[in-house]
Design an enzyme around this catalytic site. Structure first.
Site, PDB file in Angstrom:
ATOM      1  N   GLY A 383      24.799  96.304  91.709  1.00  0.00           N
ATOM      2  CA  GLY A 383      24.098  95.219  91.046  1.00  0.00           C
ATOM      3  C   GLY A 383      25.068  94.282  90.361  1.00  0.00           C
ATOM      4  O   GLY A 383      26.215  94.628  90.097  1.00  0.00           O
ATOM      5  N   ARG A 384      24.584  93.069  90.097  1.00  0.00           N
ATOM      6  CA  ARG A 384      25.400  92.112  89.359  1.00  0.00           C
ATOM      7  C   ARG A 384      24.502  91.150  88.622  1.00  0.00           C
ATOM      8  O   ARG A 384      23.358  90.903  89.001  1.00  0.00           O
ATOM      9  CB  ARG A 384      26.370  91.372  90.266  1.00  0.00           C
ATOM     10  N   GLY A 388      28.165  90.657  84.189  1.00  0.00           N
ATOM     11  CA  GLY A 388      29.130  91.494  84.885  1.00  0.00           C
ATOM     12  C   GLY A 388      28.577  92.142  86.133  1.00  0.00           C
ATOM     13  O   GLY A 388      27.446  91.866  86.548  1.00  0.00           O
ATOM     14  N   VAL A 390      27.905  95.834  88.332  1.00  0.00           N
ATOM     15  CA  VAL A 390      27.630  97.255  88.119  1.00  0.00           C
ATOM     16  C   VAL A 390      28.033  98.045  89.361  1.00  0.00           C
ATOM     17  O   VAL A 390      27.701  97.656  90.489  1.00  0.00           O
ATOM     18  CB  VAL A 390      26.139  97.501  87.803  1.00  0.00           C
ATOM     19  N   ASP A 496      16.390  88.863  77.995  1.00  0.00           N
ATOM     20  CA  ASP A 496      16.367  88.704  79.464  1.00  0.00           C
ATOM     21  C   ASP A 496      15.436  89.737  80.097  1.00  0.00           C
ATOM     22  O   ASP A 496      15.814  90.464  81.009  1.00  0.00           O
ATOM     23  CB  ASP A 496      17.774  88.840  80.034  1.00  0.00           C
TER      24      ASP A 496
END
Length: 657
Positions: A383-384, A388, A390, A496
């Site tokens: 993931g991103r 950052g 992941v 978020d």
């Protein structure tokens, strides 16, 4: 002559599945096909192809094109709305008087459209080659050959503007993870583009283009299969079917398992035979091709298949835990020797249970070299986001972890550790567990628990998440937010909230993740809520961000309300809803506007909830009362005036009572 004609008519009625009374050769302005009339469809002049509504689930339909001939399963070659099915009542394909071909459902939501305009005479017809064409006199306004799904028919070009995307599974026609397209260097490529990683698998990524027999110097970017079974591409890809020759029905399909297959219809068995294949069977497996039966996958010795319905998962080692089943267990595999089992360890001090829960190890500091080794040099990206990337990793104590490598921060180590000391103390069943961190030089990394089922976003558009699970996910997420806002020692705003940041464990219990955008606030500083820039994700952001108003916990409440609406309707808030206005014209509305209008327009719950409910939910098993409750709570949460919105504690109380 008459006898021959009678024989031809008998063959036609037995071989093809359409009642002539309702089989249209074309549609003109103002005419439509209805999902409720299963005998409503278009037929090509030669009878080889049919276009109509195809069932893709319980009370879910897509408009599709298929081979007319009756086989064991209907052979779909194109779909209009593969990712946005319509329900089985009052849905229609209509050629409007303005020349636009639209697919609408009972709530008048437009699931798909050609977005064409014409004041002249237009008609839609299905050609002999399987191409659905919208014509204006002699001009083509739109054609299905320009927007393929997972299949190319003979004569249908693949160009720089088109691509093939596999289906999700054998019975799920929505967009999958495999893609065939021309890359920017003019080379035709097969790519796996999954939720956790993306990689090229054809041509072999370690080969230069010329080493793989390709050329990058022809920028026409076109590939086509002819009727004899010969495929040719502008980058010098070429192959022929095993049964190369005229008079055979063919199709070239990127299947759900990532295999690119050329199929021929066997005239004897009346079944599809793979006459050419570019195969992939997944890790630790062997791939073989047989002309009559196609690809065959098998596992290496000492391995077993992971998923019998999808060989792309490959094979895993065969092993058994030789430990007392009542004792806590931990399994250790050698990372650098995946083909062998290194050791089996039984220990009462480290716990690994079947649902992947762990004894709390404590918040600790990791060295950069430790995490680099754990993630195999940051090799498996899962993931991103804006803060950052992941990576998946395995720690020295055998726990599977998600390691987030933050972008180079401006914070010094003392400030970074001060914030971490707050986050590290957070402890709630609906918050992802943070195990530790790394702060070496410019390196800033966070170590989290790894959750098997990924995010809510990855699971929302499939039939696994039913209405009961969606309600429990909504409740758990609300409890996690209430803890952040009111129960922990420091007041934490997430900033978020979206489906991508709601992760699901092995039992599909929700856990909030990614506090990368959050602002840590002491309760004594509530009146000084300043942010240097807008934060969050488009579609989920509260209006305070745009209006430069003070930022409070109500921004999370608003985003949570939007997520609830997406969970109930299955529609993304980033996409506008096209519907009909009072005068019959098409208007665009936001997801919030559309739902609020539907609820206000009809006092009967069963009426409006049926119209907005996600088509993937089983209508017979769905708890519509709970789904209606989620909608009402959501509409409170997304009020424009933040002072009118409830707190997350009040949201939890509304859901429980």
């Amino acid at each position: 002559m008459l006898g021959s004609l009678l024989l031809l008519l008998l063959f036609w009625s037995s071989a093809f599945s359409f009642p002539g009374a309702f089989a249209y050769s074309r549609l003109t302005k103002g005419s439509s096909l209805s999902v409720e009339n299963q005998e409503d469809f278009l037929i090509s002049p030669n009878g080889l192809f049919t276009a109509g509504f195809h069932s893709v689930g319980i009370n879910a339909y897509s408009f599709a094109i298929w081979f007319t001939e009756k086989l064991s399963n209907r052979t779909i070659v194109w779909m209009a709305n593969r990712d946005h099915p319509v329900n089985g009542k009052h849905s229609k394909l209509t050629l409007l008087k303005d020349g636009n071909l639209i697919l609408s459902d009972a709530s008048k939501f437009i699931s798909w459209a050609t977005n064409t305009v014409s004041a002249s005479f237009v008609q839609i017809l299905l050609q002999n080659n399987g191409n659905l064409v919208l014509t204006e006199k002699d001009n083509v306004l739109w054609q299905s050959f320009d927007v393929p799904t997972d299949t190319l028919l003979p004569g249908q070009p693949l160009t720089r503007y088109t691509r093939l995307i596999s289906s999700r599974s054998q019975n799920n026609y929505s967009s999958g993870f495999y893609k065939l397209f021309f890359d920017d260097d003019n080379v035709l490529r097969l790519v796996f583009d999954g939720p956790e990683t993306s990689s090229i698998y054809w041509p072999d990524p370690w080969l230069l283009s010329f080493e793989a027999g390709r050329t990058r110097y022809n920028d026409s970017r076109v590939a086509v299969l002819d009727s004899w079974g010969h495929f040719q591409s502008s980058d010098r890809v070429g192959f022929r079917a095993d049964d190369y020759g005229p008079g055979i029905q063919r199709r070239l399909t990127l299947d759900f398992d990532g295999n690119f297959r050329l199929y021929s219809l066997d005239t004897t068995t009346r079944s599809w035979i793979a006459s050419w294949i570019h195969g992939v069977c997944g890790p630790n497996s062997l791939c073989s091709h047989y002309p009559r039966s196609g690809r065959k996958c098998s596992c290496l010795q000492g391995y077993r298949v992971k998923n019998y319905t999808d060989w792309a998962y490959g094979c895993e080692p065969e092993y058994q835990l030789p430990c007392n089943s009542r004792e806590p267990k931990a399994l250790a595999l050698a990372i650098d020797q995946p083909a062998k089992i290194s050791s089996l360890i039984c220990s009462s001090s480290s716990i690994v249970t079947l649902n992947r829960t762990y004894k709390k190890k404590g918040f600790r500091k990791y060295s950069f070299s430790e995490l680099k080794k754990a993630t195999k040099n940051f090799g498996e990206e899962i993931g991103r986001g804006g803060s950052g990337i992941v990576y998946k990793g395995v720690l020295l104590d055998h726990r599977v972890a998600a390691v987030k490598r933050l972008k180079e921060a401006n914070q010094d180590e003392a400030e970074f550790l001060a914030e971490l000391s707050i986050i590290g103390r957070l402890n709630h069943m609906h918050l992802i567990d943070i195990w530790g961190y790394c702060a070496e030089g410019k390196h800033r990394l966070l170590v989290y628990e790894y959750l098997e089922h990924g995010s809510l976003a990855e699971n929302l558009h499939c039939t696994v998440i039913d209405s009961k699970m969606r309600f429990e996910i909504a409740l758990g997420t609300a409890k996690g937010l209430a803890y952040l806002h009111e129960e922990c020692l420091e007041w934490v705003l997430h900033c978020d909230i979206k489906p991508q940041n709601v992760l699901l464990d092995s039992n599909y219990h929700p856990k909030l993740a990614d506090f990368g955008l959050s602002k840590l606030l002491r309760r004594a500083e509530v009146n000084d809520l300043s942010f240097s820039k807008i934060r969050g994700t488009r579609g989920y952001m509260a209006p305070e961000w745009i209006g430069n108003l003070p930022i409070t916990s109500k921004v999370d409440v608003y985003s949570y309300g939007v997520v609830l609406l997406e969970m109930v309707t299955g529609r993304s808030p980033k996409m506008h809803v096209q519907t009909f206005g009072v005068g019959g014209e098409m208007v665009e509305k936001t997801l919030i506007e559309w739902v609020r209008e539907m609820v206000k327009g009809d006092s009967e719950i069963t009426s409006w909830i049926d119209e907005i409910l996600d088509p993937l939910l089983d209508n017979t098993q769905c708890d519509k009362g709970k789904m209606a409750l989620l909608v009402r709570v959501a509409l409170h949460c997304v009020e424009e005036d933040r002072k009118v919105r409830p707190t997350m504690r009040q949201v939890v109380e509304m859901l429980l009572h």
